[in-house]
Design an enzyme around this catalytic site. Sequence first.
Site, PDB file in Angstrom:
ATOM      1  N   ASN A 153      29.440  32.252  33.849  1.00 35.75           N
ATOM      2  CA  ASN A 153      29.673  32.781  33.702  1.00 35.75           C
ATOM      3  C   ASN A 153      28.910  33.279  31.852  1.00 35.75           C
ATOM      4  O   ASN A 153      28.820  31.570  31.698  1.00 35.75           O
ATOM      5  CB  ASN A 153      30.759  33.207  33.647  1.00 35.75           C
ATOM      6  CG  ASN A 153      31.603  34.121  34.701  1.00 35.75           C
ATOM      7  OD1 ASN A 153      31.543  36.014  34.469  1.00 35.75           O
ATOM      8  ND2 ASN A 153      32.587  33.546  35.961  1.00 35.75           N
ATOM      9  N   CYS A 178      28.493  32.512  41.348  1.00 37.83           N
ATOM     10  CA  CYS A 178      28.883  33.834  42.565  1.00 37.83           C
ATOM     11  C   CYS A 178      28.704  33.427  43.595  1.00 37.83           C
ATOM     12  O   CYS A 178      27.204  33.015  44.166  1.00 37.83           O
ATOM     13  CB  CYS A 178      28.107  35.316  42.171  1.00 37.83           C
ATOM     14  SG  CYS A 178      28.613  36.356  43.212  1.00 37.83           S
ATOM     15  N   HIS A 234      29.755  42.045  30.775  1.00 44.19           N
ATOM     16  CA  HIS A 234      30.546  40.770  31.832  1.00 44.19           C
ATOM     17  C   HIS A 234      29.063  39.846  32.038  1.00 44.19           C
ATOM     18  O   HIS A 234      28.993  40.203  33.445  1.00 44.19           O
ATOM     19  CB  HIS A 234      31.121  40.674  32.551  1.00 44.19           C
ATOM     20  CG  HIS A 234      31.167  40.171  33.618  1.00 44.19           C
ATOM     21  ND1 HIS A 234      33.159  39.844  33.337  1.00 44.19           N
ATOM     22  CD2 HIS A 234      31.263  39.276  34.641  1.00 44.19           C
ATOM     23  CE1 HIS A 234      33.348  39.290  34.276  1.00 44.19           C
ATOM     24  NE2 HIS A 234      32.382  38.249  34.836  1.00 44.19           N
ATOM     25  N   ARG A 287      40.407  33.203  35.985  1.00 43.83           N
ATOM     26  CA  ARG A 287      40.939  34.012  36.991  1.00 43.83           C
ATOM     27  C   ARG A 287      38.783  34.331  37.623  1.00 43.83           C
ATOM     28  O   ARG A 287      38.707  33.487  38.565  1.00 43.83           O
ATOM     29  CB  ARG A 287      41.581  35.934  36.455  1.00 43.83           C
ATOM     30  CG  ARG A 287      41.238  36.107  38.008  1.00 43.83           C
ATOM     31  CD  ARG A 287      40.300  37.032  38.394  1.00 43.83           C
ATOM     32  NE  ARG A 287      39.246  38.029  37.378  1.00 43.83           N
ATOM     33  CZ  ARG A 287      37.804  38.022  37.688  1.00 43.83           C
ATOM     34  NH1 ARG A 287      37.322  38.024  39.052  1.00 43.83           N
ATOM     35  NH2 ARG A 287      37.102  39.285  37.169  1.00 43.83           N
ATOM     36  N   ASP A 288      38.621  34.747  36.950  1.00 44.34           N
ATOM     37  CA  ASP A 288      36.477  34.936  37.431  1.00 44.34           C
ATOM     38  C   ASP A 288      35.899  33.573  37.710  1.00 44.34           C
ATOM     39  O   ASP A 288      35.274  33.315  38.604  1.00 44.34           O
ATOM     40  CB  ASP A 288      35.517  35.446  36.844  1.00 44.34           C
ATOM     41  CG  ASP A 288      34.820  35.568  36.983  1.00 44.34           C
ATOM     42  OD1 ASP A 288      34.408  35.732  38.464  1.00 44.34           O
ATOM     43  OD2 ASP A 288      33.104  36.327  36.165  1.00 44.34           O
ATOM     44  N   HIS A 318      26.879  36.576  33.010  1.00 47.05           N
ATOM     45  CA  HIS A 318      26.162  35.505  34.225  1.00 47.05           C
ATOM     46  C   HIS A 318      24.846  34.847  34.112  1.00 47.05           C
ATOM     47  O   HIS A 318      23.851  35.703  33.655  1.00 47.05           O
ATOM     48  CB  HIS A 318      26.411  35.894  36.265  1.00 47.05           C
ATOM     49  CG  HIS A 318      27.868  35.931  36.397  1.00 47.05           C
ATOM     50  ND1 HIS A 318      28.456  35.035  37.216  1.00 47.05           N
ATOM     51  CD2 HIS A 318      28.632  36.768  35.658  1.00 47.05           C
ATOM     52  CE1 HIS A 318      29.442  35.674  37.352  1.00 47.05           C
ATOM     53  NE2 HIS A 318      29.729  36.312  37.003  1.00 47.05           N
TER      54      HIS A 318
HETATM   55 MG    MG Z   1      31.988  36.822  36.057  1.00 47.84          MG
END
Ligand code: MG
Length: 314
Positions: free
Chosen positions: A251, A242, A209, A17-18, A211
């Site tokens: 990430n 991002c 979470h 997903r991310d 990065h």
């Molecule tokens: Mg992320």
Amino acid sequence: MNTGSGAPVSIVEVAPRDGLQNEHHIVPTDVKIAWINALSRTGLRRIEVTSFVRSDRVPQLADAEIVLAEIDRIPNVAYGVLVPNLQGLERALVHRPDAIALFIAVSETFNQRNIGASIEESFARFTPVIADARQAGLPIRGYLSTVIGCPYEGVIDPGKVAEMAERFMMLGVDEVSLGDTIGVGTPAQVKRLLDQVSQRVPVTRIAVHFHDTYGQALANVQTALDQGVCIIDSSVHGLGGCPFAPGASGNVATEEVVYLLEGQGCRTGVDLPALLRAGGLVGRILGRPPVSRLARVPLESIWLNPGKIWNHRR
Ligand code: MG
């Protein structure tokens, strides 16, 4: 070994997903399904597989229904999805996710630009989603993004993060994932943040979470572990990035988190070589080498710590 809070550590794999929503290339649906199936067989216990957002906004995840419907559902693996609103939840529920996640930014400007709603509007939108997800018996994760820095508002006040985390919990989420969306945080800042948030939310309900934009992600993970956090979000091969952070390298990589944890005696249950192989499936489609350093170590020469911490199935 457990973390300071006494709870076992769990890893939430967010690459499908991310990771993918921040990659330029669109991964074909069949490849994505094979990839998630491979990730499911590495010992990971939680995988966020897709997001039910509008396909014109996130074309990388336009196949959310097919992915959730067609992946193998391995027992003891929880397959979560992100939903932006009630409509997204309804689409998701048809295909029986194991968990849902909601998303809001601590920065008002970021929330406006990213979601097109104010923080107040977002929270109001969540109320019926949480009620329906509860009715369906699903655990709910609340993502808080821009918890340390925002590309528009700069440094974020940890007190505001703590307030919003508590509000999220009061609304009925089971855990709050604190996201350093642009990857600017350092261990000292993470410690200050967690000191504040853990005064309002039980530390066992906090996920982190990170990065790796500024190379601080693993150090930040260790800081969170030392503070008693036991839920770590990560992305295989460090996939992601991002759009709001030029140069963002993605990430924190799952394989590096696994290595970090196992290296301090903390059993993850994840088979590292299998994880690296699974990561490679989609890396080829994206047409670039993995961001993570560990993923660049040839599989045949992966260092095995004394006591062999992962199964060697080649
Ligand atoms: Mg992320």
